[in-house]
Write an enzyme that holds these catalytic residues in place. Sequence first.
Site, PDB file in Angstrom:
ATOM      1  CD  GLU A 241       1.478  -5.387   7.975  1.00 47.19           C
ATOM      2  OE1 GLU A 241       1.640  -6.603   7.711  1.00 47.19           O
ATOM      3  OE2 GLU A 241       2.315  -4.509   7.677  1.00 47.19           O
TER       4      GLU A 241
ATOM      5  CG  HIS B 160      -0.186   0.109   2.518  1.00 49.70           C
ATOM      6  ND1 HIS B 160       0.298   1.300   3.025  1.00 49.70           N
ATOM      7  CD2 HIS B 160       0.173  -0.847   3.401  1.00 49.70           C
ATOM      8  CE1 HIS B 160       0.916   1.075   4.172  1.00 49.70           C
ATOM      9  NE2 HIS B 160       0.858  -0.217   4.420  1.00 49.70           N
TER      10      HIS B 160
END
Length: 239
Positions: free
Chosen positions: A122, A24
Amino acid sequence: MELVGGQPRRLASPEFKTLYLVRHAQGIHNVALEEKGGTDDIGDPHFSPKLLDAPLSPKGIKQVSEQQKEILKSGLINTVQLVITSPLRRAVETAVGIFRGQKVINQSDNFPPIVALELCRERMGLYPCDRRESISTRRICFPEIDFTMVESDEDALWREEERENLEEVSARGLRFLKWLWERPEKEIAVVSHGIFLQQTLRALHEKVSIPLEDSLLTRFANCELRSIRIDKSAVTWKY
């Protein structure tokens, strides 16, 4: 398994898949950690509730725009058949920005589906920035994304008192690769996170004995794209 810096050789063989791994773009939590301050009385930015499911920073939005230009210039946008994204906001914003931005709509006829999947999120637990908002809220904000594979509306995986250890992240990464291998698509983009992507590649190297260069085992920069080509040997391990 072969990893190629940015322009993988494309093979039609059903024995291979090409994955485009993207971390990201910069999130506001990245900015807070770099600045080391200004986040409540707790002191450690990791624990700030203001960073819940952290969105992209202004710099992150610019990084997305630059990466979008790159995939248009290289023609990559025309070959990707599927985009898998973590359901965390910073990853979703990155995926939509790169693969559904206005320039893509204007310059490409290929609009691969974007699917959210919990497996590639994550490292979970403790930090509010890694806790996602409800999927019902996410659907309203991101109608371009298919959230049907996310089982719970609220975040049932994030643990307030305990952080997922790196072994657990590695095992999840290997399960994710197995899941990808079962997909019919041969060219897949994955928008995920720094720790998850690094631990997944390290697990391939250390647990599955896939030889990888040291440079490929380092932490991804924000919005960095790396291309990997996997064959069946990368998903037939036992653990």
